[in-house]
Write a protein that holds these residues in place. Sequence first.
Motif, short mmCIF file in Angstrom:
data_model
loop_
_atom_site.label_atom_id
_atom_site.label_comp_id
_atom_site.label_asym_id
_atom_site.label_seq_id
_atom_site.Cartn_x
_atom_site.Cartn_y
_atom_site.Cartn_z
N PRO A 1 -4.54 -0.81 -10.84
CA PRO A 1 -3.95 -1.08 -9.52
C PRO A 1 -4.44 -2.39 -8.91
O PRO A 1 -3.64 -3.12 -8.32
N ALA A 2 -5.73 -2.69 -9.04
CA ALA A 2 -6.26 -3.95 -8.49
C ALA A 2 -5.64 -5.15 -9.19
O ALA A 2 -5.28 -6.15 -8.55
N PRO B 1 -11.43 4.66 -5.41
CA PRO B 1 -10.05 5.11 -5.12
C PRO B 1 -9.97 6.22 -4.08
O PRO B 1 -9.06 6.24 -3.26
N ARG C 1 2.12 -1.68 -12.05
CA ARG C 1 1.06 -0.68 -11.95
C ARG C 1 1.45 0.60 -12.69
O ARG C 1 0.60 1.27 -13.28
N VAL D 1 -10.31 4.68 -0.64
CA VAL D 1 -9.09 3.96 -0.26
C VAL D 1 -8.02 4.95 0.19
O VAL D 1 -7.35 4.74 1.21
N LEU E 1 0.82 -1.22 0.00
CA LEU E 1 0.00 0.00 0.00
C LEU E 1 0.86 1.27 0.00
O LEU E 1 0.43 2.33 0.45
N TRP F 1 -7.22 2.52 3.39
CA TRP F 1 -5.91 1.88 3.57
C TRP F 1 -5.65 1.48 5.02
O TRP F 1 -4.79 0.63 5.29
N MET G 1 -9.21 -2.48 -3.03
CA MET G 1 -9.24 -1.64 -4.22
C MET G 1 -10.38 -2.02 -5.17
O MET G 1 -10.80 -1.21 -5.99
N THR G 2 -10.85 -3.26 -5.03
CA THR G 2 -11.97 -3.70 -5.86
C THR G 2 -13.31 -3.20 -5.31
O THR G 2 -14.19 -2.79 -6.07
N ASN H 1 -0.67 4.54 -1.41
CA ASN H 1 -1.66 5.19 -0.55
C ASN H 1 -1.02 5.83 0.67
O ASN H 1 -1.41 6.92 1.10
#
Length: 431
Positions: free
Chosen positions: A276-277, A186, A269, A189, A41, A194, A181-182, A44
């Motif tokens: 990202p996922a 965003p 990524r 998160v 992470l 996070w 993330m799914t 984030n």
Amino acid sequence: MEEVLNVASSGPLGGRRARAFAGVLLCNALEWYDFAIFGILAFNLSQAFFPNDDPKTSLLATLAVFGITFVARPLGALLLGGLGDSWGRKPALLITAAMMAVGTLLIGLIPSYDSVGILSPILLLLARLLQGLSAGGEWGAASSFLIEWAPQRQRGFWTSFLSLTVALGSGLASAMAAILMTLLPPDDVAAWGWRIPFLLGSALCVVCLWLRNGMDESPVYFNTKIGRGAPLISASRPNLLSCLTAFGVTIHWTVCYYMFLIYLPIFTRSYGQVTPAQSVWSNTICTVVIMILVPVVGWLSDRYGRRPFMLVSCAAVVLLTVPAFRLIAAGASFPQIVAVQVLFGVAIAFYSGTAPAVVAEQFPTSDRSRWSSVSYATAAAVFGGFAPFISVWLTNQFGSLIAPTIYVMTASTVSSLVVLRMRETVRMSLA
């Protein structure tokens, strides 16, 4: 794991051996979940603790904190590993679990930079240093505990599960990040989502402490240090050759782990044709492959030796790294990235299935926890922990997306030379 528990439950030590096995490994998985989720992470965290107009600068600052944490690992190895030799493996394992729980909880609760300013990244660093102390002591105490409980001809198989649980912890961290993330937008998160994996990890560590509290001390340690009336504090000096061998063996292992399971999702990524996922789902698939293969390799190493599998791993990384990075940098698709990570997962499994036994077998029982911890943690601190930071720095410095491959290939070459020169340890008796 069910099969090995059944094997462990047979014989005179029966249930005690099975409880020791489960207590160490299940908790080790949770510890490495807590440690790995930070790197996964990193994007984030960089926004929450190091806001900057340049995202690369924020990411470098976060990865620097990830790397600095490893400076604490040799100190944790010396103190907690020494405690494992002096007071016993079980007390050391209880302390490492408690420290990891506190550090993980703190990360989940620290206010962001926007709320408290510079205090925020300072608290983050302190929490990660606490986790680093824990991780430094955990590995040597856990590997010593397992190898001392293992049947004579199954040491590779038993200790391979230590690597399996490291992969399991990392896989759980990847899966948690992927689910997060799914399911969440965003913005959510980035704002608060996070924190969920860190708070969950700290709660699960309470279960870890309960499991470890029910374990018995290893019989080999008891007979050597207590049953024979030996002093609890060893005055012996480490064997320099053993320490250097364990250090050299660990270089390839730790660099590959942090490059291909922590940095590579960041790389895919940024430069692959994935979301990202998808980048963390690919990483999760890789860790599943490692978990499946590691005990198989450990079992085979008990029959055919440790060195052949380690050399194959080093050679594979040297040959595959440049083509793999070029493929991703050219805009690889999700199936291609999964294939690349699976190949590296196989290479990691060949090494991780044998290395825990090799490192632990370098040392006598009286000093095994301390000096195996120090050797492993020092190599991880010098070469592994800063691998993501060095990779980003090399990419920026040379303007080449494949610049980090030099670092990985050099590490693999050095370890292969060490493995070629070291003695085969599969038939050695524990002293």
